[in-house]
Design an enzyme around this catalytic site. Structure first.
Site, mmCIF file in Angstrom:
data_model
loop_
_atom_site.group_PDB
_atom_site.id
_atom_site.type_symbol
_atom_site.label_atom_id
_atom_site.label_comp_id
_atom_site.label_asym_id
_atom_site.label_seq_id
_atom_site.Cartn_x
_atom_site.Cartn_y
_atom_site.Cartn_z
ATOM 1 N N TYR A 187 0.822 -1.210 0.000
ATOM 2 C CA TYR A 187 0.000 0.000 0.000
ATOM 3 C C TYR A 187 0.859 1.265 0.000
ATOM 4 C CZ TYR A 187 -4.715 -1.867 0.830
ATOM 5 O OH TYR A 187 -5.933 -2.470 0.707
ATOM 6 N N LYS A 211 3.295 -15.158 1.920
ATOM 7 C CA LYS A 211 3.445 -15.853 0.640
ATOM 8 C C LYS A 211 4.938 -16.124 0.464
ATOM 9 C CE LYS A 211 1.862 -17.508 -3.230
ATOM 10 N NZ LYS A 211 0.987 -18.702 -3.326
ATOM 11 N N ASP A 262 -2.876 -18.055 0.047
ATOM 12 C CA ASP A 262 -3.902 -18.759 -0.745
ATOM 13 C C ASP A 262 -4.545 -19.862 0.086
ATOM 14 O OD1 ASP A 262 -1.427 -20.032 -0.816
ATOM 15 O OD2 ASP A 262 -1.587 -20.669 -2.906
ATOM 16 N N ASP A 274 -6.180 -6.961 4.111
ATOM 17 C CA ASP A 274 -7.347 -6.316 3.499
ATOM 18 C C ASP A 274 -8.283 -7.393 2.946
ATOM 19 O OD1 ASP A 274 -8.955 -4.241 2.341
ATOM 20 O OD2 ASP A 274 -8.053 -4.737 0.406
ATOM 21 N N ASP A 280 -12.000 -9.169 4.790
ATOM 22 C CA ASP A 280 -13.320 -9.186 4.137
ATOM 23 C C ASP A 280 -13.884 -10.605 4.129
ATOM 24 O OD1 ASP A 280 -13.151 -6.460 3.567
ATOM 25 O OD2 ASP A 280 -13.953 -6.709 1.543
HETATM 26 C C1 IPM Z 1 -10.323 -1.284 4.179
HETATM 27 C C2 IPM Z 1 -10.626 -0.673 2.844
HETATM 28 C C3 IPM Z 1 -9.509 0.293 2.482
HETATM 29 C C4 IPM Z 1 -8.244 -0.522 2.377
HETATM 30 C C5 IPM Z 1 -9.747 1.121 1.212
HETATM 31 C C6 IPM Z 1 -11.039 1.871 1.257
HETATM 32 C C7 IPM Z 1 -8.603 2.061 0.953
HETATM 33 O O1 IPM Z 1 -10.818 -1.653 1.884
HETATM 34 O O2 IPM Z 1 -10.217 -0.526 5.167
HETATM 35 O O3 IPM Z 1 -10.220 -2.504 4.251
HETATM 36 O O4 IPM Z 1 -7.956 -1.083 1.316
HETATM 37 O O5 IPM Z 1 -7.517 -0.581 3.367
HETATM 38 MG MG MG Z 2 -10.860 -3.621 2.668
#
Ligand code: IPM
Ligand code: MG
Length: 362
Positions: A143, A194, A226, A250, A254
């Site tokens: 990032y 990884k 993975d 990230d 999710d």
């Molecule tokens: C998160 C989001 C952010 C990230 C985006 C909105 C920049 O997806 O907080 O997980 O990638 O960190």
């Molecule tokens: Mg995110």
């Protein structure tokens, strides 16, 4: 004696302002119960800041955050700003905030609530009892690594470049946060990398393994990213605490969020070595439902609870907010994202009213 906390509110974009309003209402009620006064100050970030000032993170916002005890953020981004170059997009505001406040540790708990088991897309027996803490490194990795950009080569073709980079000290400091978190939980830490392909991951694994010697009471394992993604869906109960870099964290957070039924339920805390932390839902700004009174405010409310717990050490007040969330779910209230048959479909405002009602009764 009344305690006083200065909290910067960053409602941001999309559903952000709607869910932030709910969090402020419930915080004020909880504050009265526990003799806490919140001094709220609102600032601009993301698309809202771009529209007002031309920048996703105005310096006034960063100053306000630095001068507060904690920051409560809702969400940023939307279609309207999607075509801007990366450094001018709403997301750049969020990344700038993380970097500006030195928030290297991102805690993302994914816990399945018994009331929401039916909202998960996975089988009940797979997700029942899931309780995972993802510790994501937040100010390094691909990032922020350099070089980055889109460059033109000698032939006129363009090349896009990002660099995944971690230094030993960056790995060690996030590792420590994760080992400490694991120690307070069930004593298991899985480091995700990884290292079969990436040099940066080899260093990651080496450093985490070395650090593990200082935490003999924590059971340390390693997975390739993975495989970790696959295991999260196959048998999520094997995980307690996960530590990983910025990009993998990230993605995996999710995935972990969806085990619990909806990303609309999950809070997060972003912490630095000192100074104000940022507390925000894991979900985004959901521009498709913004302004329609359909948003789920519970992740925002749970983020406020994390703020009470981690920033202010107000455990009783945090428990009270979390219990109110459990109570509204127990009473059958559901926003669209967590709806299941037989439950009571409500919008953001009605969910807020239900929470306020619960808080009166707790
Ligand atoms: C998160 C989001 C952010 C990230 C985006 C909105 C920049 O997806 O907080 O997980 O990638 O960190
Ligand atoms: Mg995110």
């Amino acid at each position: 004696m009344t305690k006083n906390y200065r909290v910067t509110l960053l409602p941001g974009d999309g559903i952000g302002p709607e869910i932030m309003a709910v969090a402020v209402d419930v915080l004020n009620i909880v504050g009265k119960k526990f003799d806490i006064n919140f001094e709220f100050q609102e600032a601009l970030i993301g698309g809202a800041a771009i529209d007002a000032t031309g920048e996703p993170l105005p310096s006034a916002t960063l100053d306000t955050c630095r001068n507060s005890d904690a920051v409560l953020l809702a969400a940023i981004g939307g279609y309207k700003w999607d075509s801007l170059p990366n450094h001018q997009r709403p997301e750049a505001g969020l990344l700038g905030l993380r970097a500006g406040l030195g928030l290297f540790a991102n805690l993302r708990p994914a816990q399945i609530l018994p009331q929401l088991i039916d909202a998960s897309t996975l089988k009940k027996e797979v997700v029942e009892g899931v309780d995972i803490m993802v510790v994501r490194e937040l100010t390094g990795g691909i990032y922020f690594g350099k070089p980055r950009g889109i460059f033109e080569t000698e032939t006129g073709e363009r090349r896009g470049v990002n660099t995944m980079v971690y230094s030993e000290s960056e790995i060690e400091r996030i590792g420590r946060v994760a080992f400490e978190a694991a120690r307070k939980r069930r004593g298991k830490l899985c480091s995700v990398d990884k290292s079969n392909v990436l040099d940066v991951s080899q260093l990651w694994r080496e450093c985490i393994t070395k650090l593990g010697k200082e935490y003999p009471d924590v059971e340390l394992t390693h997975l390739y990213v993975d495989n970790a993604a696959m295991q999260l869906l196959r048998a999520p109960k094997q995980f307690d605490t996960i530590v990983t870099g910025n990009l993998f964290g990230d993605i995996l957070s999710d995935a972990a969020a969806m085990l619990t039924g909806s990303i609309g339920m999950l809070p997060s805390a972003s912490l630095g070595a000192t100074g104000a932390g940022v507390f925000e839902p894991v979900h985004g700004s959901a521009p498709d439902i913004a302004g329609q009174d359909k948003a789920n405010p519970l992740a925002q409310v749970l983020s406020a609870a994390m703020m009470l717990r981690y920033a202010f050490n107000e455990k009783a007040a945090a428990d009270c907010l979390e219990n109110a969330v459990l109570d509204v779910l127990q009473r059958g209230y559901r926003t669209g994202d967590i709806m299941s048959p037989g439950m009571d479909l409500v919008g953001c405002r009605a969910m807020s009213a239900a929470l306020i009602n619960s808080l009166g009764g707790i």
